[in-house]
Design a protein around this motif. Structure first.
Motif, PDB file in Angstrom:
ATOM      1  N   GLU A 117     -10.883  55.265  -6.538  1.00 14.51           N
ATOM      2  CA  GLU A 117     -10.693  54.132  -7.449  1.00 14.51           C
ATOM      3  C   GLU A 117     -11.393  54.345  -8.785  1.00 14.51           C
ATOM      4  O   GLU A 117     -11.095  53.659  -9.777  1.00 14.51           O
ATOM      5  N   GLY A 118     -12.349  55.248  -8.810  1.00 22.86           N
ATOM      6  CA  GLY A 118     -13.125  55.448 -10.031  1.00 22.86           C
ATOM      7  C   GLY A 118     -14.050  54.290 -10.314  1.00 22.86           C
ATOM      8  O   GLY A 118     -14.260  53.922 -11.474  1.00 22.86           O
ATOM      9  N   LYS A 119     -14.617  53.695  -9.269  1.00 19.27           N
ATOM     10  CA  LYS A 119     -15.461  52.508  -9.419  1.00 19.27           C
ATOM     11  C   LYS A 119     -16.768  52.680  -8.661  1.00 19.27           C
ATOM     12  O   LYS A 119     -16.806  53.295  -7.589  1.00 19.27           O
ATOM     13  N   MET A 120     -17.802  52.118  -9.246  1.00 20.68           N
ATOM     14  CA  MET A 120     -19.110  52.032  -8.600  1.00 20.68           C
ATOM     15  C   MET A 120     -19.388  50.564  -8.302  1.00 20.68           C
ATOM     16  O   MET A 120     -19.285  49.709  -9.173  1.00 20.68           O
ATOM     17  N   TYR A 121     -19.729  50.257  -7.013  1.00 26.29           N
ATOM     18  CA  TYR A 121     -20.017  48.892  -6.578  1.00 26.29           C
ATOM     19  C   TYR A 121     -21.512  48.773  -6.274  1.00 26.29           C
ATOM     20  O   TYR A 121     -22.065  49.547  -5.490  1.00 26.29           O
ATOM     21  N   LEU A 122     -22.148  47.795  -6.888  1.00 32.26           N
ATOM     22  CA  LEU A 122     -23.541  47.452  -6.586  1.00 32.26           C
ATOM     23  C   LEU A 122     -23.532  46.024  -6.064  1.00 32.26           C
ATOM     24  O   LEU A 122     -23.058  45.109  -6.744  1.00 32.26           O
ATOM     25  N   TYR A 123     -24.091  45.790  -4.851  1.00 31.12           N
ATOM     26  CA  TYR A 123     -23.938  44.486  -4.208  1.00 31.12           C
ATOM     27  C   TYR A 123     -25.293  43.918  -3.813  1.00 31.12           C
ATOM     28  O   TYR A 123     -26.144  44.618  -3.260  1.00 31.12           O
ATOM     29  N   ASN A 124     -25.460  42.607  -4.083  1.00 33.22           N
ATOM     30  CA  ASN A 124     -26.631  41.799  -3.727  1.00 33.22           C
ATOM     31  C   ASN A 124     -27.880  42.257  -4.480  1.00 33.22           C
ATOM     32  O   ASN A 124     -28.418  43.326  -4.226  1.00 33.22           O
TER      33      ASN A 124
END
Length: 919
Positions: A117-124
């Motif tokens: 996807e070419g995405k970086m997810y940072l959560y919480n």
């Protein structure tokens, strides 16, 4: 690929200079530019429940509202197309690194990079740090394929929308619901943001950033309310343009009060925003006067001349031709000085030209206050407190600002400069101009100028180590000089050349010599002599004109002087008496301190400065005596030899009582009488009436120092004859009492409050009241110019008030009294010469409602003085005031409602009835 990281651990990425298309470089650079140009401040957020759905391939941002409806926003259309990378750039060019620092990021639950996807997810509790930039949110998504960055909050277990994005850089803070930003076009969309601009707040549904200085708003609320969740009022901006810290330009906008629309609106509006002071119009108040017609009052223009000086020009205009002009200036320089200067002028016209009651008068008033910081110049000081002008200015002024000053009887001024020359001895000089004006008699006394100089005390016989013992070593002397140019004139001649015709000029040099020592270990003895030389540049000559049968006085110009001296000595001691009681009782002891003193004074006769001339009267030719220094401003030489003995006794009474607090081991000390003084004198050299009246004075404080009491009386031992003239016969020998009470006075002031201290107006208001010759408290009433922010802005942070020991109730209140009575009986008139009571009070019925009033009663003339009733309502962002003078010369009422914030202070409504109209 998924990367799991522990909570609150930062990962550092070192950026290489050749990776110009790197996600991290674009992200950090774009946010650095974004934060620097987007000057929003932290504020409370709108209603919860708004979030961003996962990003779809079609690049549509779906915003979920509280009503479960969705709004599709085409991100590419709003933010612009993606900018392609120039394929000609190769590694061989070696471009300069865009970023040479390090990006650190963290998240509590997980950090996941999806290469497909070419995405970086940072959560919480996601957070990214770069230099001074700090970005935190519940979720941060980095879409480097489309050059987009998303930040949003998350829902907790209760369904509450939390961890909303927070962007920080330096002092700038942004807290929207969500944000999307294009790192190439540098355009962005911000949803449900709160922006603070000066004293105002913008609560905006959608904000579009176009460039560094332009933002477009949709469905934005502009308010000064602190409650951003439910503001009590706002201007609804359907479409608008924001230039941060400069202006807001809107289309159709109207006022809403608690979400209820009002007809107050405009097809377009302009809200200036600036961190600097700017020039601008001061909107006037409108009204009607029964004698002078319709008017505009307190309108004008404000000039911020510099960071240290400003100027406001205000004016009043009435349709019958009356007008007023006011110049108000403030200046300040930190750690140096501060002050204000004001000039007020009014041209008043009564009735119409041609009518018998037509009148035209001009009145003016000049005020100046200047104070110098003590650290600015330790050895010199300049100060000014000026209040001068027409004696009837405050009583005739048509501006309601001057209501409390109508009770002033005197105007006074002082401008002075002093300097100290360090050394041994220390020298001090000062130059001052003073002014005192009685508004009832219109008499004016001025000194232009007064010069004073002095040397500190010198001990010529003190020991080398500085010790002073005995009579000789304690001998000391000083030197002082005072020179004046004194003017006595009237209001009609003020500032005219005639006022200088009778000016008196003179100087006086004084050298006191004294010593002190002890005898019998308990008695203090002081001996002193005082030498004075008085200079005059004008003297007089008197002779008798036998032709016209009158005394002729002629002025003689030229320097002349006379010299006088006197001697005095005194002896005194201090006696202590303690009366102890049972320690188990409330009153445990009374302490009495007595300070008796005996003094002897000799004033020689200087009759060599007196001359005689012959006068023909009913008794034939007689001699008349005079001194050529009769017009001296420092008095005349003493002609009569006097030798007198003075007796004085000072008393002080204190009590020890058991403290109501059982944890206190020591008894509590209270003052019963601060002082009780007796004094009289006996003229040894006098032929008759040798005893002077016995003077009694005293004072004390009661009720935890809330009540001050001062009293005094004069007791004369001599009797009066049938013509009420004092005779050389004791009153007791004439069939009367030991003393005759010739005069007495009593003053009391009482201040009681439910909290410590007294309720006072803004400091500027107090200064203005004192500078105008009034009282610091509100016993004379308060100004009715409620639109004046300086006089009426109160501190919004109200402290929690504790119950008072006198009144156990949490309703804040204050009460003030001033009582005065004077008795006169010097010629058997046996009358109360004056008897009055002034009182004022304030009560806060609720945290938002307060009422107050002030009045006075003259018991001798049986009538009330200026009476004022006041009502104030705190409407959060608004305030409402009502003032009413129900009767008397100044009967009137004034109603005001307006916004507190200075940026919208012209949004107000006033209605008043002037004193000349019947209620």
């Amino acid at each position: 690929m998924s990367i799991q990281k522990p909570s609150h651990t930062f990962t550092k990425i070192h950026l290489k200079p050749l990776r110009t298309n790197s996600l991290y470089i674009l992200f950090s650079l774009s946010f650095t530019v974004f934060i620097n140009t987007f000057g929003f401040a932290q504020g409370d957020l709108p209603k919860d429940g708004t979030s961003i759905s996962p990003i779809e391939d079609k690049q549509t941002l779906v915003t979920k509202q509280k009503d479960s409806s969705t709004v599709d926003v085409n991100v590419k259309e709003l933010l612009g197309p993606k900018t392609e990378t120039d394929s000609t750039i190769t590694d061989s060019i070696k471009p300069k690194p865009l970023l040479s620092s390090t990006i650190s990021y963290k998240a509590t639950d997980y950090m996941s990079y999806k290469q497909k996807e070419g995405k970086m997810y940072l959560y919480n509790e996601a957070q990214i740090l770069y230099e001074d930039m700090d970005i935190s949110a519940g979720v941060i998504i980095l879409d480097y394929n489309n050059d987009l960055v998303y930040a949003k909050g998350i829902k907790d277990s209760l369904g509450e929308y939390t961890q909303k994005p927070v962007f920080k850089q330096g002092e700038n803070v942004i807290e929207p619901d969500s944000i999307v930003f294009n790192t190439q076009t540098r355009k962005g969309l911000i949803y449900n943001s709160v922006t603070e601009q000066q004293q105002g707040r913008l609560i905006t549904e959608t904000t579009k950033r176009v460039n560094d200085s332009v933002y477009y708003l949709r469905n934005s609320k502009f308010t000064t309310s602190d409650n951003v969740e439910d503001p009590e009022y706002y201007f609804l901006i359907r479409k608008g343009k924001l230039v941060p810290n400069k202006k807001v330009i809107t289309g159709l906008t109207n006022l809403f009060i608690y979400d209820v629309p009002t007809p107050i609106g405009l097809p377009f509006a302009f809200f200036p925003l600036s961190k600097k002071r700017t020039s601008g119009i001061i909107f006037p108040s409108f009204g009607e006067d029964g004698n002078r017609g319709y008017f505009l009052q307190n309108g004008g223009y404000y000039f911020p001349i510099s960071d240290h000086v400003d100027l406001a020009i205000l004016g009043d205009y009435y349709t019958n031709g009356s007008y007023g002009l006011r110049l108000e200036n403030k200046y300040a320089k930190r750690y140096k000085y501060n002050g204000n200067l004001g000039f007020r002028y009014e041209n008043l016209i009564t009735s119409e030209r041609g009518f018998p009651d037509y009148a035209k008068t001009t009145i003016y008033n000049l005020r100046w206050s200047h104070s110098q910081d003590a650290k600015a110049s330790p050895n010199s000081r300049f100060a000014a407190s000026v209040n001068l002008g027409s004696s009837n200015y405050y009583t005739q002024s048509i501006n309601q600002l001057n209501l409390p000053n109508t009770q002033n009887n005197t105007l006074s001024s002082s401008v002075s400069y002093s300097k100290t020359f360090q050394g041994e001895p220390q020298a001090n000089i000062s130059l001052a101009a003073t002014h005192s004006q009685n508004t009832q008699t219109e008499s004016i006394n001025m000194t232009l100028p007064t010069f004073q100089g002095s040397l500190s005390r010198i001990f010529p016989f003190a020991g080398k180590d500085g010790t002073k013992k005995g009579v000789i070593q304690n001998i000391n002397f000083q030197y002082s000089v005072r020179a004046e140019n004194r003017i006595v004139t009237t209001d009609s001649l003020f500032f005219k050349k005639e006022m200088f015709n009778d000016a008196k000029v003179g100087a006086q040099h004084t050298i006191p010599i004294s010593t002190n020592f002890k005898i019998f270990d308990h008695f203090s003895v002081t001996a002193s002599t005082n030498f004075q030389e008085t200079w005059a540049i004008k003297t007089i000559e008197k002779n008798y004109d036998f032709d016209n049968e009158e005394i002729v006085t002629r002025e003689v110009n030229g320097f002349d002087a006379f010299r006088t001296y006197n001697f005095s000595t005194s002896i005194g001691t201090t006696l202590y008496g303690i009366f102890n009681f049972n320690k188990d009782k409330k009153l445990q002891a009374i302490r009495h301190v007595i300070r008796p003193s005996l003094n002897y004074n000799i004033n020689p006769s200087f009759d060599n400065y007196y001359d005689e001339f012959e006068v023909i009267d009913a008794n034939g030719t007689t001699k008349s005596e005079y001194t050529r220094f009769e017009n001296s401003i420092f008095g005349t030489p003493n002609k009569t030899f006097s030798s007198s003995v003075g007796i004085a006794v000072s008393n002080n009474f204190e009590a020890k009582i058991k403290d109501s607090d059982s944890t206190k081991l020591e008894p509590k000390k209270i003052k019963l009488l601060n002082n009780l003084n007796f004094s009289t004198s006996y003229n040894v050299a006098g032929d008759s009436l040798k005893w002077s009246p016995l003077r009694i004075s005293g004072g004390t404080q009661l009720l935890d120092n809330k009540m001050n009491i001062n009293f005094g009386a004069n007791l004369d031992p001599y009797a009066l004859n049938s013509n009420n003239k004092k005779i050389n016969t004791f009153n007791i020998n004439n069939g009367g009492s030991l003393f005759r009470l010739t005069s007495a006075n009593l003053t009391m002031s009482y201040s009681l409050s439910s909290k410590s201290g007294n309720t006072k107006n803004d400091e500027d208001a107090v200064d203005d009241r004192l500078l105008s010759g009034g009282r610091e408290d509100d016993l004379f009433g308060v100004s009715q110019d409620f639109a004046n922010q300086q006089l009426n802005q109160r501190d919004e942070d109200k402290e929690e008030r504790e119950p008072d020991e006198f009144y156990n109730n949490k309703i804040p209140w204050s009460l003030r009294f001033a009582y005065a009575v004077n008795y006169a009986n010097s010629t058997r008139q046996n009358e109360i010469s004056s008897h009055s009571l002034m009182f004022s009070g304030d009560i806060e019925l609720t945290p938002k409602w307060s009422i107050g009033g002030s009045s006075s009663y003259d018991f001798k003339n049986k009538g009330f003085g200026l009476t004022q009733l006041r009502f104030e309502r705190d409407l959060l962002s608004w305030r409402m005031n009502f003032s009413w003078v129900p009767f008397g010369t100044y009967n009137s009422w004034n109603f005001f409602i307006g916004i507190k914030s200075s940026i919208l202070k012209d949004l107000k409504y006033e209605q008043r009835r002037k004193p000349d109209e019947s209620l």
